[in-house]
Design an enzyme around this catalytic site. Structure first.
Site, PDB file in Angstrom:
ATOM      1  CG  HIS A  97      -2.067   0.940   1.136  1.00  0.00           C
ATOM      2  ND1 HIS A  97      -3.282   0.556   0.607  1.00  0.00           N
ATOM      3  CD2 HIS A  97      -2.213   2.234   1.478  1.00  0.00           C
ATOM      4  CE1 HIS A  97      -4.126   1.577   0.647  1.00  0.00           C
ATOM      5  NE2 HIS A  97      -3.495   2.611   1.169  1.00  0.00           N
ATOM      6  CG  ASP A 142      -2.565   6.175   0.457  1.00  0.00           C
ATOM      7  OD1 ASP A 142      -3.578   6.052  -0.245  1.00  0.00           O
ATOM      8  OD2 ASP A 142      -2.416   5.598   1.534  1.00  0.00           O
ATOM      9  CD  GLU A 148      -6.884   3.265   1.558  1.00  0.00           C
ATOM     10  OE1 GLU A 148      -6.515   2.958   2.706  1.00  0.00           O
ATOM     11  OE2 GLU A 148      -6.320   4.135   0.873  1.00  0.00           O
ATOM     12  CG  HIS A 173     -10.752   4.738   3.983  1.00  0.00           C
ATOM     13  ND1 HIS A 173     -10.770   5.949   4.612  1.00  0.00           N
ATOM     14  CD2 HIS A 173      -9.447   4.381   3.883  1.00  0.00           C
ATOM     15  CE1 HIS A 173      -9.525   6.318   4.883  1.00  0.00           C
ATOM     16  NE2 HIS A 173      -8.699   5.384   4.456  1.00  0.00           N
ATOM     17  CG  HIS A 222      -9.015   1.243   6.375  1.00  0.00           C
ATOM     18  ND1 HIS A 222      -9.004   2.405   7.110  1.00  0.00           N
ATOM     19  CD2 HIS A 222      -7.923   1.303   5.581  1.00  0.00           C
ATOM     20  CE1 HIS A 222      -7.969   3.140   6.758  1.00  0.00           C
ATOM     21  NE2 HIS A 222      -7.281   2.489   5.842  1.00  0.00           N
ATOM     22  CG  HIS A 225      -2.816  -0.182   4.632  1.00  0.00           C
ATOM     23  ND1 HIS A 225      -3.780  -0.736   3.838  1.00  0.00           N
ATOM     24  CD2 HIS A 225      -3.301   1.031   5.008  1.00  0.00           C
ATOM     25  CE1 HIS A 225      -4.807   0.093   3.736  1.00  0.00           C
ATOM     26  NE2 HIS A 225      -4.548   1.163   4.446  1.00  0.00           N
ATOM     27  CG  ASP A 280      -0.916   3.721   5.035  1.00  0.00           C
ATOM     28  OD1 ASP A 280      -1.317   4.109   3.915  1.00  0.00           O
ATOM     29  OD2 ASP A 280      -1.562   3.906   6.078  1.00  0.00           O
TER      30      ASP A 280
END
Length: 420
Positions: free
Chosen positions: A54, A56, A160, A187, A232, A253, A330
């Site tokens: 993961h 971003d 995500e 999420h 999540h 993650h 992450d």
């Protein structure tokens, strides 16, 4: 008497000289061992792709550059924000494969989440095309291996948040066709069919996990060959998904709740089920998920260390098995990273730490990428088997009144030839 004194002096000098030699030799020996361990870590990373679950960076691109890639050069450190990722640091970190997150805010749910998610998928694919000498877009386990053999960073997409499919199996399938290979079921908000991690401390009891529609989402992901990502989600959702899935799951993650009791982490009860499922937990580097009670009663959650991340990997290995461990940094989705793991260049230091903790070559290569490749290949095989057995695409829809009229003001609904 004089002779006795002389002997004592000689003995004292000898002891002093030995102490000096030891004082010099021990650090040199330790330094040599540390270098050998570091070299060995890099050797392993050149033999097996480090697959990071993961990152971003695409979210940083939309927030700061409106997805306009002409404004940046990833061959240099971005200046638009304090980022963890660029091409030099990925190369220095010996990253072999990267899942890029296509993330959208929960506030887009019931509105334009699909548009935003497609824009994020689009910028990931354009980023890969912009740097063909570095990245290669792949959608299979074999694609990861091939890109790695060619010296490229295999690039994959993970959507995500299940809110991005807008309660539509058609959108889920379209995401798969666009190259998405995992979806994080929620999420930090509930969907009309799944509960997120906040339900574990701010319960609203909307679904107590997955609704029947949500269970069908898991089944359709299995049919497609899309990995089910349980980062999540609430513990009830984790367990419901594990009850339904026929393929191994991933946590792209997530870290260990037993070491840091943040509800974004996975409890031991779930880790044991992931072991049975033959899935994988890719450890998150976010300080808030690494350094907190019960193991760190007085800890400052804005600070963590590389060693503490390794502690989480050790714990998951102990409870779930070494075949269960992976990396899920992450980066660029977190605002604080551990000391020693400040950005994407630092992965070799963590691998070195595992070597120093007596992880075997097989265990380290498993965590680097072999564990994930096994999971991915199994999901691909489950998909082939389900299709061969005649499983058809899901077409169910949610009623208009779910979750409520107030959240549906931006929608139209089609029944037959009528629009409402």
């Amino acid at each position: 008497m004089e002779r006795g004194r002389l002997i004592l002096i000689i003995v004292g000098i000898t002891i002093l000289l030995v102490a000096i030699v030891v004082a010099i030799a021990v650090p040199v020996s330790l330094n040599n061992k540390s270098k050998r361990d570091s070299d060995l870590a890099r050797q392993y990373m050149r033999e097996v792709p480090l697959i990071d679950g993961h990152n971003d960076l695409p979210w940083q691109l939309v927030i700061y550059e409106d997805n306009d890639l002409s404004r940046i050069d990833l061959n240099q450190r971005p200046t638009f924000n304090v980022t963890h990722t660029d091409i030099p640091r990925l190369r220095e970190g010996l990253v072999g494969a990267q899942f890029w997150a296509a993330y959208t805010y929960c506030t887009s749910q019931y509105k334009d989440a699909v548009v935003h998610a497609i824009a994020q998928i689009d910028v990931i694919k354009r980023m890969v095309q912009e740097y063909p000498e570095v990245f290669e877009f792949v959608t299979t386990a074999q694609g990861i291996r091939d890109a790695f053999e060619n010296g490229k960073i295999a690039s994959l997409i993970g959507v995500e948040g299940g809110h991005n499919i807008d309660n539509s199996f058609a959108v889920l399938r379209a995401f798969y066709d666009l190259g998405t290979r995992y979806m994080t079921i929620t999420h930090s908000c509930n969907t009309p069919w799944a509960d997120n991690w906040k339900e574990d401390f701010e319960p609203e009891d909307q679904h107590n996990g997955l609704s029947e529609f949500g269970k069908d989402v898991i089944r359709e992901m299995n049919r497609l060959g899309m990995l089910v990502d349980l980062s999540h989600v609430s513990v009830d959702t984790m367990n419901d998904a594990l009850d339904v899935t026929e393929a191994p799951v991933i946590f792209s993650h997530t870290s260990a709740y037993a070491l840091c009791n943040h509800y974004r982490n996975a409890p031991d009860s779930v880790l044991r089920r992931v072991k049975e499922n033959k899935g994988i937990v890719m450890v998150n580097f976010y300080t808030l998920y690494i350094n907190c009670p019960p193991n760190n009663v007085t800890a400052d959650p804005s600070y963590a260390t590389l060693a503490q991340v390794a502690d989480h990997m050790d714990h998951i290995k102990e409870v779930c098995g070494w075949e269960c461990v992976g990396f899920g940094s992450d980066y660029d989705g977190i605002d604080t990273a551990p000391e020693g793991l400040e950005d994407a260049s630092t992965f070799p230091a963590l691998v070195t730490e595992l070597i120093q903790r007596q992880w075997t070559e097989e265990e380290i290569k498993g965590a680097l990428g072999n564990n994930f490749l096994r999971v991915f290949e199994e999901a691909e095989q489950v998909s082939r088997d389900l299709k061969a057995n005649g499983m058809k695409p899901k077409v169910a829809t949610l009623p208009r009144d779910e979750p409520d009229e107030a959240n549906n003001v931006c929608r139209t609904y089609m029944y037959g030839t009528s629009f409402y």
